[in-house]
Design a protein around this motif. Structure first.
Motif, PDB file in Angstrom:
ATOM      1  N   GLY A 121     -29.545 -80.399  66.474  1.00 65.72           N
ATOM      2  CA  GLY A 121     -29.117 -81.806  67.237  1.00 65.72           C
ATOM      3  C   GLY A 121     -28.196 -82.828  66.369  1.00 65.72           C
ATOM      4  O   GLY A 121     -27.800 -84.411  67.240  1.00 65.72           O
ATOM      5  N   ARG A 122     -27.300 -82.685  64.894  1.00 63.78           N
ATOM      6  CA  ARG A 122     -26.628 -83.378  64.972  1.00 63.78           C
ATOM      7  C   ARG A 122     -25.324 -83.008  64.895  1.00 63.78           C
ATOM      8  O   ARG A 122     -23.706 -83.823  65.073  1.00 63.78           O
ATOM      9  CB  ARG A 122     -26.289 -83.779  63.390  1.00 63.78           C
ATOM     10  N   GLY A 123     -24.719 -81.709  65.906  1.00 65.73           N
ATOM     11  CA  GLY A 123     -23.331 -81.608  66.244  1.00 65.73           C
ATOM     12  C   GLY A 123     -22.826 -80.481  65.730  1.00 65.73           C
ATOM     13  O   GLY A 123     -21.822 -80.076  65.429  1.00 65.73           O
ATOM     14  N   VAL A 124     -23.733 -79.786  64.495  1.00 66.38           N
ATOM     15  CA  VAL A 124     -22.832 -79.071  63.359  1.00 66.38           C
ATOM     16  C   VAL A 124     -22.797 -77.588  63.748  1.00 66.38           C
ATOM     17  O   VAL A 124     -21.114 -77.723  63.435  1.00 66.38           O
ATOM     18  CB  VAL A 124     -23.916 -78.563  62.008  1.00 66.38           C
ATOM     19  N   ALA A 125     -23.766 -77.035  65.276  1.00 68.17           N
ATOM     20  CA  ALA A 125     -23.573 -75.761  65.539  1.00 68.17           C
ATOM     21  C   ALA A 125     -21.875 -75.844  65.951  1.00 68.17           C
ATOM     22  O   ALA A 125     -20.794 -75.340  66.209  1.00 68.17           O
ATOM     23  CB  ALA A 125     -24.602 -75.157  65.913  1.00 68.17           C
ATOM     24  N   PRO A 126     -21.768 -77.004  67.718  1.00 69.16           N
ATOM     25  CA  PRO A 126     -20.100 -77.018  68.090  1.00 69.16           C
ATOM     26  C   PRO A 126     -19.056 -77.675  67.011  1.00 69.16           C
ATOM     27  O   PRO A 126     -18.181 -76.801  67.147  1.00 69.16           O
ATOM     28  CB  PRO A 126     -20.361 -78.049  69.541  1.00 69.16           C
ATOM     29  N   HIS A 127     -18.824 -78.198  66.001  1.00 71.13           N
ATOM     30  CA  HIS A 127     -18.652 -78.635  65.236  1.00 71.13           C
ATOM     31  C   HIS A 127     -17.809 -77.246  64.349  1.00 71.13           C
ATOM     32  O   HIS A 127     -16.303 -77.056  64.486  1.00 71.13           O
ATOM     33  CB  HIS A 127     -18.443 -79.587  63.980  1.00 71.13           C
ATOM     34  N   LEU A 137     -17.914 -74.124  65.245  1.00 70.50           N
ATOM     35  CA  LEU A 137     -17.666 -72.873  66.584  1.00 70.50           C
ATOM     36  C   LEU A 137     -16.118 -73.688  66.835  1.00 70.50           C
ATOM     37  O   LEU A 137     -15.004 -72.702  66.732  1.00 70.50           O
ATOM     38  CB  LEU A 137     -17.963 -73.304  67.508  1.00 70.50           C
ATOM     39  N   VAL A 138     -16.194 -74.742  66.703  1.00 73.87           N
ATOM     40  CA  VAL A 138     -14.620 -75.366  66.857  1.00 73.87           C
ATOM     41  C   VAL A 138     -13.450 -75.011  66.203  1.00 73.87           C
ATOM     42  O   VAL A 138     -12.568 -74.995  65.967  1.00 73.87           O
ATOM     43  CB  VAL A 138     -14.437 -76.988  67.328  1.00 73.87           C
ATOM     44  N   ALA A 139     -13.855 -74.819  64.186  1.00 76.21           N
ATOM     45  CA  ALA A 139     -13.067 -74.577  63.758  1.00 76.21           C
ATOM     46  C   ALA A 139     -13.335 -72.931  63.880  1.00 76.21           C
ATOM     47  O   ALA A 139     -11.914 -72.579  63.050  1.00 76.21           O
ATOM     48  CB  ALA A 139     -14.002 -75.616  62.061  1.00 76.21           C
ATOM     49  N   LEU A 140     -14.252 -72.239  63.693  1.00 76.85           N
ATOM     50  CA  LEU A 140     -14.029 -71.383  64.004  1.00 76.85           C
ATOM     51  C   LEU A 140     -13.337 -70.573  64.655  1.00 76.85           C
ATOM     52  O   LEU A 140     -11.871 -69.574  64.362  1.00 76.85           O
ATOM     53  CB  LEU A 140     -15.590 -70.052  63.687  1.00 76.85           C
ATOM     54  N   THR A 141     -12.981 -71.245  66.276  1.00 73.06           N
ATOM     55  CA  THR A 141     -12.496 -70.746  67.133  1.00 73.06           C
ATOM     56  C   THR A 141     -10.428 -70.971  67.004  1.00 73.06           C
ATOM     57  O   THR A 141      -9.944 -70.207  67.157  1.00 73.06           O
ATOM     58  CB  THR A 141     -12.902 -71.040  68.033  1.00 73.06           C
ATOM     59  N   GLY A 142     -10.679 -71.519  65.910  1.00 68.58           N
ATOM     60  CA  GLY A 142      -9.155 -72.291  65.609  1.00 68.58           C
ATOM     61  C   GLY A 142      -8.710 -71.373  64.555  1.00 68.58           C
ATOM     62  O   GLY A 142      -6.985 -70.377  65.032  1.00 68.58           O
ATOM     63  N   TRP A 143      -9.330 -71.386  63.894  1.00 67.29           N
ATOM     64  CA  TRP A 143      -9.190 -70.243  62.516  1.00 67.29           C
ATOM     65  C   TRP A 143      -9.343 -68.700  63.185  1.00 67.29           C
ATOM     66  O   TRP A 143      -7.765 -67.588  63.405  1.00 67.29           O
ATOM     67  CB  TRP A 143     -10.154 -69.834  61.647  1.00 67.29           C
ATOM     68  N   ALA A 144      -9.839 -68.353  64.490  1.00 69.18           N
ATOM     69  CA  ALA A 144      -9.859 -66.479  64.662  1.00 69.18           C
ATOM     70  C   ALA A 144      -8.739 -66.764  65.518  1.00 69.18           C
ATOM     71  O   ALA A 144      -7.976 -65.538  65.409  1.00 69.18           O
ATOM     72  CB  ALA A 144     -10.708 -66.859  65.350  1.00 69.18           C
ATOM     73  N   PHE A 145      -8.054 -67.552  66.341  1.00 71.96           N
ATOM     74  CA  PHE A 145      -6.588 -67.516  67.190  1.00 71.96           C
ATOM     75  C   PHE A 145      -4.951 -68.279  66.038  1.00 71.96           C
ATOM     76  O   PHE A 145      -4.735 -66.657  66.597  1.00 71.96           O
ATOM     77  CB  PHE A 145      -7.064 -68.958  68.246  1.00 71.96           C
ATOM     78  N   MET A 150     -11.211 -70.470  52.527  1.00 71.55           N
ATOM     79  CA  MET A 150     -12.060 -71.579  53.644  1.00 71.55           C
ATOM     80  C   MET A 150     -11.391 -72.167  54.505  1.00 71.55           C
ATOM     81  O   MET A 150     -10.672 -71.975  54.387  1.00 71.55           O
ATOM     82  CB  MET A 150     -12.974 -72.461  52.140  1.00 71.55           C
ATOM     83  N   LEU A 151     -12.635 -72.372  55.554  1.00 71.49           N
ATOM     84  CA  LEU A 151     -12.066 -73.307  56.988  1.00 71.49           C
ATOM     85  C   LEU A 151     -12.982 -74.851  56.755  1.00 71.49           C
ATOM     86  O   LEU A 151     -14.068 -75.275  55.764  1.00 71.49           O
ATOM     87  CB  LEU A 151     -12.596 -73.030  58.452  1.00 71.49           C
ATOM     88  N   TYR A 152     -12.151 -76.315  56.551  1.00 72.91           N
ATOM     89  CA  TYR A 152     -12.757 -77.624  57.040  1.00 72.91           C
ATOM     90  C   TYR A 152     -12.559 -77.499  58.357  1.00 72.91           C
ATOM     91  O   TYR A 152     -11.779 -77.438  59.018  1.00 72.91           O
ATOM     92  CB  TYR A 152     -11.935 -78.267  55.989  1.00 72.91           C
ATOM     93  N   ALA A 153     -13.624 -78.262  58.735  1.00 70.09           N
ATOM     94  CA  ALA A 153     -14.190 -79.146  60.087  1.00 70.09           C
ATOM     95  C   ALA A 153     -14.110 -80.741  59.830  1.00 70.09           C
ATOM     96  O   ALA A 153     -14.695 -80.989  59.261  1.00 70.09           O
ATOM     97  CB  ALA A 153     -15.372 -78.582  60.462  1.00 70.09           C
ATOM     98  N   PRO A 154     -13.285 -81.482  60.117  1.00 69.85           N
ATOM     99  CA  PRO A 154     -12.447 -82.565  59.820  1.00 69.85           C
ATOM    100  C   PRO A 154     -14.207 -83.454  59.743  1.00 69.85           C
ATOM    101  O   PRO A 154     -14.936 -83.507  61.044  1.00 69.85           O
ATOM    102  CB  PRO A 154     -11.728 -83.224  60.738  1.00 69.85           C
ATOM    103  N   ALA A 155     -14.496 -84.603  59.282  1.00 71.28           N
ATOM    104  CA  ALA A 155     -15.510 -85.261  59.582  1.00 71.28           C
ATOM    105  C   ALA A 155     -15.480 -85.846  61.034  1.00 71.28           C
ATOM    106  O   ALA A 155     -14.594 -86.043  61.714  1.00 71.28           O
ATOM    107  CB  ALA A 155     -15.426 -86.690  57.845  1.00 71.28           C
ATOM    108  N   THR A 156     -16.070 -86.544  61.769  1.00 74.78           N
ATOM    109  CA  THR A 156     -16.261 -87.175  62.859  1.00 74.78           C
ATOM    110  C   THR A 156     -17.261 -88.749  62.563  1.00 74.78           C
ATOM    111  O   THR A 156     -17.315 -88.409  62.005  1.00 74.78           O
ATOM    112  CB  THR A 156     -17.453 -86.121  63.755  1.00 74.78           C
ATOM    113  N   ALA A 157     -16.786 -89.681  63.166  1.00 76.20           N
ATOM    114  CA  ALA A 157     -18.238 -90.471  63.135  1.00 76.20           C
ATOM    115  C   ALA A 157     -19.537 -90.225  62.934  1.00 76.20           C
ATOM    116  O   ALA A 157     -20.039 -91.079  62.344  1.00 76.20           O
ATOM    117  CB  ALA A 157     -17.882 -91.783  64.496  1.00 76.20           C
ATOM    118  N   THR A 158     -19.766 -89.516  63.030  1.00 76.73           N
ATOM    119  CA  THR A 158     -21.384 -89.300  63.269  1.00 76.73           C
ATOM    120  C   THR A 158     -22.304 -87.803  62.363  1.00 76.73           C
ATOM    121  O   THR A 158     -22.952 -87.459  61.239  1.00 76.73           O
ATOM    122  CB  THR A 158     -22.096 -88.936  64.771  1.00 76.73           C
ATOM    123  N   LEU A 159     -20.931 -86.531  61.827  1.00 74.88           N
ATOM    124  CA  LEU A 159     -21.554 -85.767  61.187  1.00 74.88           C
ATOM    125  C   LEU A 159     -19.752 -86.073  59.304  1.00 74.88           C
ATOM    126  O   LEU A 159     -19.020 -86.145  60.398  1.00 74.88           O
ATOM    127  CB  LEU A 159     -20.471 -84.808  62.487  1.00 74.88           C
TER     128      LEU A 159
END
Length: 176
Positions: free
Chosen positions: A108-114, A116-124, A1-10
């Motif tokens: 429209g809430r930033g879910v996809a880029p957020h 993808l950033v987590a997936l990208t870090g995991w992949a590398f 499992m991966l986690y994408a940390p919370a942001t101010a809006t997500l």
């Protein structure tokens, strides 16, 4: 499992393999005509959703395709609101591809880029030989361009249409 940390809006996002309990959420997500427009293999029935989950499990076991349900935690554990996927990866390969979709209520809430950033870090981190990840989408999908850029994937080129894609595409890339 991966986690994408919370942001101010997500809120924090959990990225995990697909479960049998996700079948209803998959069917609900694919009722959206926008999602079906950009997807090659829509999930329209419970049987198709079960096949989707089973195929995702086989792909994980095979080790060349890793599909994550993106879950916003909730009182019942949360429901998948998106998918991110790492495709065409090998232990010693230098490039692979990422993809994603987002259910209508999460757009429209930033879910996809957020995610993808987590997936990208995991992949590398998971595949040390990996040097480049590509994100492909059709040219007439400007929302995917925005997601790619927000996730750090720079536009590289226009790709000519080829089956099963009826229109030219964009290739975005991110390097290790």
């Amino acid at each position: 499992m991966l986690y994408a940390p919370a942001t101010a809006t997500l809120p924090e996002l959990l990225l995990r393999p697909w479960h049998d309990d996700d079948v209803d959420a998959l069917v609900a997500a694919y009722r959206d005509p926008v999602l079906r427009r950009w997807t090659r293999a829509p999930v329209t029935t419970t049987a198709e959703a079960r096949r989707f989950v089973a195929a995702a499990r086989r792909d994980w076991d095979d080790g060349h395709r890793f599909s994550f349900a993106v879950v916003e935690p909730g009182p019942d554990g949360g429901t998948p609101v998106a998918q991110v996927i790492l495709k065409h990866v090998t232990e010693d390969g230098e490039d692979a591809e990422v993809g994603y979709w987002t259910a209508a209520p999460a757009r429209g809430r930033g879910v996809a880029p957020h995610a993808l950033v987590a997936l990208t870090g995991w992949a590398f981190a998971r595949f040390p030989a990996l040097r480049r990840l590509d994100l492909l989408h059709q040219v007439d999908n400007p929302a995917s361009c925005r997601v790619a850029v927000k996730a750090g994937y720079a536009f590289q080129e226009v790709l000519p249409a080829r089956p099963p894609f009826p229109r030219d595409g964009h290739r975005h890339a991110r390097w290790a």
